[in-house]
Design an enzyme around this catalytic site. Structure first.
Site, mmCIF file in Angstrom:
data_model
loop_
_atom_site.group_PDB
_atom_site.id
_atom_site.type_symbol
_atom_site.label_atom_id
_atom_site.label_comp_id
_atom_site.label_asym_id
_atom_site.label_seq_id
_atom_site.Cartn_x
_atom_site.Cartn_y
_atom_site.Cartn_z
ATOM 1 N N PRO A 241 0.801 -1.195 0.000
ATOM 2 C CG PRO A 241 -0.692 -1.531 1.692
ATOM 3 C CD PRO A 241 0.467 -2.116 1.019
ATOM 4 C CD GLU A 242 3.855 4.027 -3.468
ATOM 5 O OE1 GLU A 242 3.801 5.263 -3.353
ATOM 6 O OE2 GLU A 242 4.633 3.447 -4.239
#
Length: 271
Positions: free
Chosen positions: A2-3
Site C-alpha cells: 500500500p502506498e
DNA sequence: CCCAAGACCTGGCGGC
DNA sequence: TGCCGCCAGGTCTTGG
C-alpha cells in the site's frame, strides 16, 4: 504494499462499515508484527465504540473514546471486511469483531505493518511526530520542496520519498511523479529550481489524486476494504516498465537503483 | 544535520 | 519438479 492511495482507498472502504460500530471483541492470532501488538489490547478496546476512521500519511487512525488505534499496512498488509463464517486465511493476524456481525481482518504476510494504541484523539504518538505535510492538503506545494531541498545532495527521488518532507510518496508514485514532471530521479535535490519544484508538486498531487480515483494500484493482491482490486496499475507510465517504450518518446525506459529502490525513467524526457 | 546501509519477514519468480 | 538467489509496496535504526 500500500502506498498512500491504497491506504486512502482502504480508509474510505472500511469507514462506512466501522464508524459508529461497537467493538465486540478484538482477537489477535499473531502479535509479532513490526512491533508487537500491545499486551492487553483486547481488554482495552472491548466494548468501545469506533467513532471515526482517518488517515494520516500511510497510517490508519481508528478513534475510540479517549484512545486511538494506529494501524500501518507495511509492505504487504490489508484490512478487509469479512463475514464471520469466512474461514481465516494464513497471515490473518488480527480481527476486529463488530456489533454489526461483520469482522474486520488484518492480513499481512510479511508482518511489516503494525497495530498500536495511544491515549487521546490527537496525533500523540512518536510515529506521527515529525511527519511532513499531506501531499493533497493545503500545506504542500513546490515552495516547500524548494526550501527544504536547498543544500541537499541526495537524489531528488530519495528526497521526495522522505516523510519529513512530504508524506505518502512511495516508490511507485515517486517514479511516476518524476516522469510526469520531466525530472531525472538521480538529479541532486538541491540543484533543482523553484519553478521545476512547482511542477513536481503539481505532478505529485495529480498522480496521487488519479490513483485514489481509480481505487489504488493493484499490486500482487492488494484489495480495498471490500476485497476488490484497484485499477490504477494499468495507468503506470514508468514503474515496472524498465526496458519498455516511453509513452512520451518511444525510447527504452532505463531501470536503475537509487537508495536501494528500483527506479525507472526516460533519459530523454527527464532532465 | 545529512546520508547510506542494514534491519525486519514471507512469497513469488526466473534460472539452472 | 526442486532448490537457490533475488526481488517486492515501507520506514525505523544505526553508524559514519
Amino acid at each position: 504494499m500500500p502506498e498512500l492511495p491504497e491506504v486512502e482507498t482502504t480508509c474510505r472502504g472500511i469507514a462506512p462499515h466501522t464508524e459508529g460500530q461497537r467493538i465486540q471483541r478484538l482477537v489477535v492470532h499473531d502479535r509479532r508484527l513490526r512491533w508487537p501488538v500491545p499486551a492487553g489490547l483486547e481488554e482495552r478496546v472491548k466494548g468501545q465504540d469506533i467513532l471515526r476512521v482517518e488517515r494520516r500519511a500511510k497510517y490508519l487512525l481508528m478513534r475510540l473514546p479517549g484512545q486511538t488505534l494506529l494501524w500501518h499496512l507495511g509492505m504487504s498488509g490489508s484490512l478487509r471486511l469479512c463475514s464471520p463464517d469466512e474461514p481465516r486465511r494464513t497471515h490473518d493476524h488480527v480481527e476486529l469483531q463488530l456489533a454489526s456481525g461483520q469482522v474486520l481482518r488484518y492480513h499481512d504476510p510479511r508482518r511489516f505493518g503494525c497495530l498500536l494504541v495511544f491515549d487521546g484523539e490527537d496525533l500523540a504518538h512518536p510515529l506521527l511526530e515529525g511527519l511532513g505535510p499531506e501531499p493533497l492538503g493545503p500545506d504542500f506545494d513546490g515552495d516547500v520542496l524548494f526550501r527544504l531541498s536547498r543544500g541537499r545532495k541526495a537524489p531528488v527521488k530519495v528526497f521526495l520519498m522522505d516523510a519529513s518532507v512530504v508524506v505518502g510518496v512511495g516508490n511507485i508514485y515517486a517514479n511516476e511523479a518524476l516522469f510526469r514532471a520531466g525530472i531525472r530521479p538521480d538529479r541532486p535535490a538541491g540543484r533543482i529550481s523553484r519553478e521545476r519544484y512547482l511542477g513536481l508538486a503539481l505532478a505529485v498531487r495529480e498522480i496521487l489524486a488519479a490513483a485514489i480515483r481509480q481505487g489504488g494500484s493493484t499490486l500482487r493482491d492488494f484489495v480495498n476494504g471490500q476485497g476488490e482490486p484497484g485499477y490504477f496499475q494499468q495507468t503506470l507510465a514508468v514503474y515496472g516498465r524498465g526496458g519498455q517504450a516511453c509513452t512520451g518518446c518511444g525510447a527504452a525506459l532505463v531501470e536503475s537503483r537509487l537508495g536501494q529502490r528500483s527506479t525507472v525513467y526516460c533519459k530523454y524526457c527527464q532532465r
